[in-house]
Scaffold this motif. Structure first.
Motif, PDB file in Angstrom:
ATOM      1  N   ALA A   1     -67.528   3.129  73.698  1.00  0.00           N
ATOM      2  CA  ALA A   1     -67.925   3.882  72.507  1.00  0.00           C
ATOM      3  C   ALA A   1     -68.295   5.321  72.864  1.00  0.00           C
ATOM      4  N   ALA A   2     -68.474   5.608  74.139  1.00  0.00           N
ATOM      5  CA  ALA A   2     -68.777   6.987  74.567  1.00  0.00           C
ATOM      6  C   ALA A   2     -67.560   7.891  74.501  1.00  0.00           C
ATOM      7  N   CYS A   3     -66.407   7.323  74.208  1.00  0.00           N
ATOM      8  CA  CYS A   3     -65.179   8.110  74.071  1.00  0.00           C
ATOM      9  C   CYS A   3     -64.821   8.209  72.591  1.00  0.00           C
ATOM     10  N   GLY A   4     -65.129   9.350  71.971  1.00  0.00           N
ATOM     11  CA  GLY A   4     -64.811   9.547  70.567  1.00  0.00           C
ATOM     12  C   GLY A   4     -63.335   9.812  70.375  1.00  0.00           C
ATOM     13  N   LEU A   5     -62.789   9.342  69.253  1.00  0.00           N
ATOM     14  CA  LEU A   5     -61.352   9.421  68.998  1.00  0.00           C
ATOM     15  C   LEU A   5     -61.075  10.261  67.762  1.00  0.00           C
ATOM     16  N   LEU A   6     -60.130  11.186  67.892  1.00  0.00           N
ATOM     17  CA  LEU A   6     -59.714  12.052  66.792  1.00  0.00           C
ATOM     18  C   LEU A   6     -58.195  12.013  66.642  1.00  0.00           C
ATOM     19  N   ASP A   7     -57.708  12.469  65.490  1.00  0.00           N
ATOM     20  CA  ASP A   7     -56.288  12.758  65.279  1.00  0.00           C
ATOM     21  C   ASP A   7     -55.390  11.548  65.553  1.00  0.00           C
ATOM     22  N   PHE A   8     -55.629  10.493  64.806  1.00  0.00           N
ATOM     23  CA  PHE A   8     -54.867   9.256  65.011  1.00  0.00           C
ATOM     24  C   PHE A   8     -54.154   8.817  63.740  1.00  0.00           C
ATOM     25  N   GLN A   9     -53.989   9.731  62.778  1.00  0.00           N
ATOM     26  CA  GLN A   9     -53.387   9.350  61.499  1.00  0.00           C
ATOM     27  C   GLN A   9     -51.913   8.974  61.615  1.00  0.00           C
ATOM     28  N   ASP A  10     -51.273   9.352  62.717  1.00  0.00           N
ATOM     29  CA  ASP A  10     -49.859   9.002  62.903  1.00  0.00           C
ATOM     30  C   ASP A  10     -49.681   7.742  63.750  1.00  0.00           C
ATOM     31  N   ALA A  11     -50.726   6.941  63.868  1.00  0.00           N
ATOM     32  CA  ALA A  11     -50.673   5.744  64.712  1.00  0.00           C
ATOM     33  C   ALA A  11     -49.590   4.782  64.245  1.00  0.00           C
ATOM     34  N   VAL A  12     -49.019   4.084  65.215  1.00  0.00           N
ATOM     35  CA  VAL A  12     -47.948   3.113  64.972  1.00  0.00           C
ATOM     36  C   VAL A  12     -48.168   1.916  65.893  1.00  0.00           C
ATOM     37  N   ILE A  13     -47.382   0.883  65.678  1.00  0.00           N
ATOM     38  CA  ILE A  13     -47.348  -0.250  66.604  1.00  0.00           C
ATOM     39  C   ILE A  13     -46.157  -0.041  67.526  1.00  0.00           C
ATOM     40  N   GLY A  14     -46.441   0.115  68.821  1.00  0.00           N
ATOM     41  CA  GLY A  14     -45.365   0.387  69.762  1.00  0.00           C
ATOM     42  C   GLY A  14     -45.766   0.079  71.185  1.00  0.00           C
ATOM     43  N   PRO A  15     -44.934   0.449  72.150  1.00  0.00           N
ATOM     44  CA  PRO A  15     -45.171   0.092  73.547  1.00  0.00           C
ATOM     45  C   PRO A  15     -46.507   0.614  74.073  1.00  0.00           C
ATOM     46  N   ILE A  16     -47.193  -0.225  74.840  1.00  0.00           N
ATOM     47  CA  ILE A  16     -48.491   0.159  75.410  1.00  0.00           C
ATOM     48  C   ILE A  16     -48.376   1.360  76.339  1.00  0.00           C
ATOM     49  N   SER A  17     -47.182   1.637  76.816  1.00  0.00           N
ATOM     50  CA  SER A  17     -46.985   2.740  77.763  1.00  0.00           C
ATOM     51  C   SER A  17     -47.199   4.109  77.119  1.00  0.00           C
ATOM     52  N   TYR A  18     -47.029   4.220  75.802  1.00  0.00           N
ATOM     53  CA  TYR A  18     -46.971   5.535  75.173  1.00  0.00           C
ATOM     54  C   TYR A  18     -48.281   6.306  75.321  1.00  0.00           C
ATOM     55  N   ASP A  19     -49.417   5.689  75.011  1.00  0.00           N
ATOM     56  CA  ASP A  19     -50.676   6.426  75.099  1.00  0.00           C
ATOM     57  C   ASP A  19     -51.091   6.681  76.543  1.00  0.00           C
ATOM     58  N   LEU A  20     -50.639   5.852  77.466  1.00  0.00           N
ATOM     59  CA  LEU A  20     -50.851   6.162  78.882  1.00  0.00           C
ATOM     60  C   LEU A  20     -50.135   7.456  79.246  1.00  0.00           C
ATOM     61  N   VAL A  21     -48.913   7.607  78.757  1.00  0.00           N
ATOM     62  CA  VAL A  21     -48.179   8.855  78.966  1.00  0.00           C
ATOM     63  C   VAL A  21     -48.912  10.025  78.323  1.00  0.00           C
ATOM     64  N   SER A  22     -49.385   9.841  77.095  1.00  0.00           N
ATOM     65  CA  SER A  22     -50.098  10.912  76.402  1.00  0.00           C
ATOM     66  C   SER A  22     -51.290  11.397  77.213  1.00  0.00           C
ATOM     67  N   LEU A  23     -52.002  10.456  77.828  1.00  0.00           N
ATOM     68  CA  LEU A  23     -53.197  10.799  78.591  1.00  0.00           C
ATOM     69  C   LEU A  23     -52.868  11.497  79.906  1.00  0.00           C
TER      70      LEU A  23
END
Length: 337
Positions: A205-227
């Motif tokens: 919960a110490a990691c606040g999340l913003l800008d997720f309105q375009d969220a989708v169901i997809g491969p787990i790899s994608y957000d790892l790449v984003s990070l």
């Protein structure tokens, strides 16, 4: 912002119980959204202004509730008017990862927290119908932004139709490999600009999340790449590798070679899309500031294309965009409408 829009904002705030509140521009967005910080007495919130003819606030509300139900720190929705495109949000503060890192914050600790947040999401998210799927067709249309915008910007002429067809065929073959791993909620812009450090909260919960309105169901790899393949900053490779090892420990049944392939495909697709988007932001929207990130994004793209399963796609890029063309085009705002 027009006078009419300002009056609509004041009326929305009054209806929400914030009549007479002061509000100042907080940030613009790469989309058509604007944000303002709202203050009234000892209360503080954030207004999202999303013109309804260009944006839809309802996906943000849906995903925010999903994340909060999972114990993650998405902003609480304090008030909403989807018809006019307004949301009043909990203010998570100014300590985005970008700002904390600029002040000398602990990079390794911040990225470790971001990774643990993704692990928690991937372990606990139940796939839900109200979040759309990240389809191959959608991924294809995003990758095609490179030839729609970057190709003519760097070559001075549109992409020939024969090359467009070849490009899309190669990408359709490659994208099938993206789904070699499980699917989960993909936030899509999971990088330091959209993560907020909330040290007074416990665990993920110490990691606040913003800008997720375009969220989708997809491969787990994608957000790892984003990070780890951030278009806006260089992420230390050794740190990223160490954190990926931690991710594998959390999912011992996940075949490393499958994730490596999916990661490469999603990395190449995301970088391709971003190069097109950053060029479009200049040409269509008059926002040239993103162009400076294109050379870095090309480096991430080159890394993804190095996977042996993407050799045919790599050959296409090497032919049409040799190293001397992997640059930011000159700014020409307003040339596309």
């Amino acid at each position: 912002m027009t006078g009419d829009r300002s009056q609509q904002i004041d009326a929305f705030l009054a209806t929400a119980g914030w009549s007479g509140a002061a509000h100042d521009t907080l940030a613009d967005d790469a989309s058509f959204r604007r944000y303002e910080r709202v203050r009234l007495s000892d209360r503080q919130a954030v207004l999202m202004d999303a013109p309804p003819d260009k944006e839809d606030t309802r996906p943000f509300v849906t995903v925010a509730q999903i994340l909060r139900d999972l114990g993650l720190s998405a902003p609480e929705i304090l008030a909403q008017d989807a018809d006019q495109g307004f949301l009043l949000l909990e203010d998570l503060g100014d300590d985005t990862y970008t700002r904390v890192l600029a002040r000398g914050g602990d990079e390794a600790a911040l990225y470790a927290l971001a990774l643990e947040t993704l692990i928690h999401l991937h372990q606990t998210f139940p796939v839900r119908d109200q979040v759309p799927p990240y389809t191959i067709d959608k991924m294809m249309s995003e990758a095609t932004l490179l030839i729609d915008y970057f190709w003519p910007a760097i070559k001075g002429q549109p992409c020939p139709e024969s090359e467009r067809v070849l490009f899309q065929g190669l990408w359709r073959n490659a994208l099938a490999h993206a789904f070699a791993v499980p699917s989960s909620l993909v936030l899509r812009d999971y990088h330091v600009d959209n993560l907020v450090h909330l040290p007074d909260r416990d665990g993920v919960a110490a990691c606040g999340l913003l800008d997720f309105q375009d969220a989708v169901i997809g491969p787990i790899s994608y957000d790892l790449v984003s990070l780890f393949e951030d278009a806006r900053r260089d992420v230390p490779l050794d740190m990223a590798k160490a954190l990926m090892r931690r991710y594998f420990l959390a999912f011992p049944a996940l075949p490393p070679e499958a994730l490596a392939l999916s990661y490469a495909v999603m990395g190449a697709q995301r970088a391709t899309k971003i190069i097109g988007i950053f060029t479009r932001l200049d040409r269509r929207d008059g926002k040239p500031g993103y162009l400076r990130h294109i050379p870095r994004t090309w480096r991430w793209l080159d890394g993804g294309l190095s996977h042996p399963m993407l050799r045919d796609l790599k050959s296409w890029y090497d032919l049409h965009f040799p190293p001397d063309l992997r640059i930011a085009p000159d700014s020409q705002p307003g040339t596309l409408k």
